[in-house]
Design a protein around this motif. Sequence first.
Motif, short mmCIF file in Angstrom:
data_model
loop_
_atom_site.label_atom_id
_atom_site.label_comp_id
_atom_site.label_asym_id
_atom_site.label_seq_id
_atom_site.Cartn_x
_atom_site.Cartn_y
_atom_site.Cartn_z
N VAL A 169 0.31 -1.76 0.29
CA VAL A 169 -0.22 0.19 -0.14
C VAL A 169 0.95 1.51 0.04
N THR A 170 1.99 0.95 0.94
CA THR A 170 2.40 2.32 0.39
C THR A 170 3.58 2.49 -0.46
N GLN A 171 4.28 1.51 -1.48
CA GLN A 171 4.22 1.72 -2.49
C GLN A 171 3.27 2.54 -3.53
N LEU A 172 2.34 1.69 -3.73
CA LEU A 172 0.92 2.96 -4.25
C LEU A 172 0.93 4.64 -3.74
N LEU A 173 0.64 4.60 -2.87
CA LEU A 173 0.20 5.69 -1.86
C LEU A 173 1.51 7.06 -2.19
N THR A 174 2.44 6.19 -2.08
CA THR A 174 3.95 7.22 -2.29
C THR A 174 4.04 7.82 -3.41
N ARG A 175 3.38 7.27 -4.10
CA ARG A 175 4.20 7.32 -6.06
C ARG A 175 2.26 8.05 -6.31
N ALA A 176 1.68 7.98 -5.74
CA ALA A 176 -0.13 8.89 -6.15
C ALA A 176 0.36 9.97 -5.43
N TYR A 177 0.76 10.16 -4.11
CA TYR A 177 0.91 11.08 -3.25
C TYR A 177 2.09 11.05 -3.09
N HIS A 178 2.91 11.92 -4.37
CA HIS A 178 4.58 12.24 -4.33
C HIS A 178 4.74 13.03 -2.88
N ASP A 332 -3.98 17.71 -1.30
CA ASP A 332 -3.59 18.27 -2.53
C ASP A 332 -4.40 18.15 -3.78
N LYS A 333 -5.12 17.21 -3.83
CA LYS A 333 -5.73 17.07 -5.00
C LYS A 333 -6.68 15.74 -4.15
N VAL A 334 -7.88 15.43 -4.28
CA VAL A 334 -8.73 14.20 -4.23
C VAL A 334 -8.43 13.47 -5.13
N ILE A 335 -8.56 11.87 -5.22
CA ILE A 335 -8.10 11.00 -6.88
C ILE A 335 -9.52 11.11 -7.47
N GLU A 336 -10.77 10.52 -6.39
CA GLU A 336 -11.96 11.01 -6.80
C GLU A 336 -12.81 12.04 -7.35
N THR A 337 -12.12 12.96 -7.66
CA THR A 337 -12.75 13.75 -7.55
C THR A 337 -14.16 13.86 -9.07
N GLU A 338 -13.20 13.76 -10.24
CA GLU A 338 -14.17 13.71 -11.47
C GLU A 338 -14.90 12.49 -11.50
N GLY A 339 -14.84 11.50 -10.53
CA GLY A 339 -15.79 10.69 -10.81
C GLY A 339 -17.19 11.12 -9.46
N TYR A 340 -17.11 12.52 -8.83
CA TYR A 340 -17.83 12.91 -7.95
C TYR A 340 -18.30 13.75 -8.58
N VAL A 341 -18.06 14.36 -9.85
CA VAL A 341 -18.59 15.44 -10.27
C VAL A 341 -19.72 14.28 -10.82
N THR A 342 -19.43 13.33 -12.00
CA THR A 342 -20.56 12.68 -13.24
C THR A 342 -21.80 12.54 -12.25
N GLU A 343 -21.27 12.19 -10.62
CA GLU A 343 -22.33 11.16 -9.47
C GLU A 343 -22.69 12.63 -9.49
N LEU A 344 -22.33 14.13 -9.31
CA LEU A 344 -23.30 15.17 -8.62
C LEU A 344 -23.92 15.40 -10.03
N LEU A 365 -0.56 4.44 -10.17
CA LEU A 365 1.11 5.03 -10.53
C LEU A 365 1.66 5.76 -11.28
N SER A 366 1.06 6.49 -11.91
CA SER A 366 1.78 7.49 -12.89
C SER A 366 1.58 9.30 -12.51
N LEU A 367 0.01 9.16 -11.11
CA LEU A 367 -0.29 10.36 -10.75
C LEU A 367 0.33 10.52 -9.61
N LYS A 368 0.98 12.17 -10.30
CA LYS A 368 0.83 13.17 -8.81
C LYS A 368 -0.01 13.92 -8.05
N LEU A 369 -0.04 13.76 -7.48
CA LEU A 369 -1.50 14.73 -6.38
C LEU A 369 -0.69 15.29 -5.71
N GLY A 370 0.55 15.51 -4.98
CA GLY A 370 0.90 15.71 -4.36
C GLY A 370 1.04 15.55 -2.69
#
Length: 825
Positions: A169-178, A332-344, A365-370
Amino acid sequence: MAQDDDPTRDSAPDLQILGDQITLQPRSYVEARRNDDQEPLMHNMARFRSEPLQFLREVSLYVSGTGWRAYDSVIGQPIFYSGFSEQMRNAVVSAPLLQTRISQLADRRLEIEEKEGWLKREDKDFVTKKAQRRAIIESSIQEAAEKMTNDMICKFESKTFIRGAYYLVTQLLTRAYHQGIHVSSEEVLRLRKVAEVAEKKKQSIIFLPSHRSHVDYVSMQLICYRLGLALPVVVAGDNLNFPVVGSFLQHAGAMWIRRSFGNDALYTTLVQAYIDTLLQGGYNFECFIEGGRSRTGKLLPPKFGILSFILDSLLSGRVKDAIICPVSTQYDKVIETEGYVTELLGVPKKKENLADFLSGGSSVLSLKLGRVDVRFHEPWSLRGYIDEQLTKLTPSPAALRLDLKTPESAAIKQKLLRTMGYKVLSDINNVSVVMPTALIGTVLLTLRGRGVGKSELMRRIEWLIARVGAKGGRVAHFGNAPLSDVVERGLDVLGKDLVGVVQGLAEPTYYAVDRFQLSFYRNMTIHLFITEALVSASIYTRVKLGGGPAHQEISYDALRDQVLFLSSLFRGEFIFPGDGLVVNLEKTLVGLEDDHILELKRNEKGKILSIGLADEERAAGRENYDFYCFLIWPFIESSWLAAVSLMGLTPPLEQNDDIWIEVAKAQNTAQLLGKTLYHQGDLSYFEAVNKETLKNSYQRFEEEGIIYVVKSKDSKVPPRLRLASEWRPTRDPEKDGALQPSGKLWNFIERIASSRREGKNRRDGATVSTRVLRLADELGSRLFEDATHPESKADAKLSDEEAANVKRAVRAERRRRRLEGRAHL
């Protein structure tokens, strides 16, 4: 020093924990700091492609459990040993509370079988047969309880598993939230000390975090693991319990519960027994105070389901005490916000499945979310809080029997739940930090014009940072890094899909590309300024009229009435300071006066008589006053839209019977109305069609008796509503039954509209009322046609039992509002 000789390489790169000592390490994502009380918890880990030998070395350290990775000597009750799950399951199914419920259910079943003639009292061996039948029934219920328990409980079984899970999980999380997970060293030191005391007393720490993302509970588990605290059991909806992933999460801390319990008495008691067992054993526990994830960026009203179970554990005396720890998680940035917009925007939420989870994980793995910032409020004793509140609620708390189910005890429990829920939300807001992306989003959505130059953007962000500090808030800091670098970094994290930049001009000019999604980040700051926003919107009722400064003044009484109206309107939308309206209003007015935004005129005794804009604010182009208005206007717009949609719920002239409309269809129609009005220019903010905000407005209208809602015992029949008769507008029989812009509901709509942002399409009120009402009526007529259609899933008329239930509910709600002395709309 060579990289391999670096002593921090095999320990925590930023936070080293040795026994009771926490040593801050010099390596970090950010440069030297103004103070050293906040550090990133994890650094990027070695990657197989770039550092294959170091990668294998890291993996071997986790597998072997070297150093802190062994997860030994943790603070808290023993977990992660073979037989833990079986011991917990046995404790739950043998709990006296559950056994009593099983016996009661068996009795009920026997009564039914006697009535239906399966058991006959006149039989000579009736007693024997009944005893045998009871044994069979109890055995089958016990078997069902054991299976449900096994499916539900968290299974902390293997240290090897949790080490591997932590690494993965740390591998995944520290790549998304670099840029890692950041915590306050002061707060985690305090938390460890509280945990040590709780361990000795065998008390649970109940973590109550805010909930914006699935990352919330992942980051919480990672922090507890890294700090050497016993991992909490996390309440999770069984919608995430799909193959492979569900089992993984259950062994990492998830406790699966149904999204709805219905009338299942056995399951409800089973959940209570499990929570009792956890709290009696002193196991740490975690549930989300808001229930589900916030799709809007701000805190949601508290959900009382799991809190009710926790409170019942203490009120019944089955548990002596527990420690409450509110937690804020900011991104800094929430992964799901794009999905939230479509739901809302009305797209149905997609059911979770393994394929989406795996594809989503690979894209992470390719995100840079701060970075992620997690803050812990000072923990407090739940028993101490209960005792304090009971002293306020009743003159003789010692004489209360809250373990008994009486109307008095139920009312007191509801008050305890409500005050506790909002206290936790207030505590979360108090420790939250404002991220750079929230600063940028807030500024971009509170400025007039198409875009903003870089220098102006920086100036307004500096002003906003100062205001956050003045309100007691905290901004995530980045040491000695200049603000321009921090803003650039925030813009990079938001990306060009949210914030665009026009090059080739005199200076770079930024503009909001996706205002709807960017509003998520603006809403992260609104709790700090909600009283200023309500006051500004109330004053706007005069400012929008134009004319000279004297003409735009508002009397103190008129201002107070409008602030009261708006705060009541948004009671379920925002978390207000707990000092009361008068105190909050006075404090806010004085603060705005000190900031040279408002001018207060007082009499000789110092009493405020009238309020107007300060000359300095007018000279500055109303930029600070407008800022507060821009914060609240989208929500005012949404409430206005929801209220206008109610006009369409007026039955047609030829309709004599009460017709009940499906709630979901009415809300979907309100959203369709909003989208149409936005594109026709009658709605300023597309965020106003937000499904969540519209739903909250309908909830408020129900609480105030503007609409009645009935829910069927049959889960297949959706909730239905109708407009209360005293709120129904009239129709003009001479104009084909057209709705008339008059009456109680129309006056209510106009009062909301008085604080709406003025727009070029809305200056002619008569034209607007005609056009908007016509459209609302057309959409409403379709609802009535659907409701009375033979193929409608829900019956448009109520049964006698449902009608009686509605009347009782209405009377009870009116009595409750009267007793609580709430402000009415």
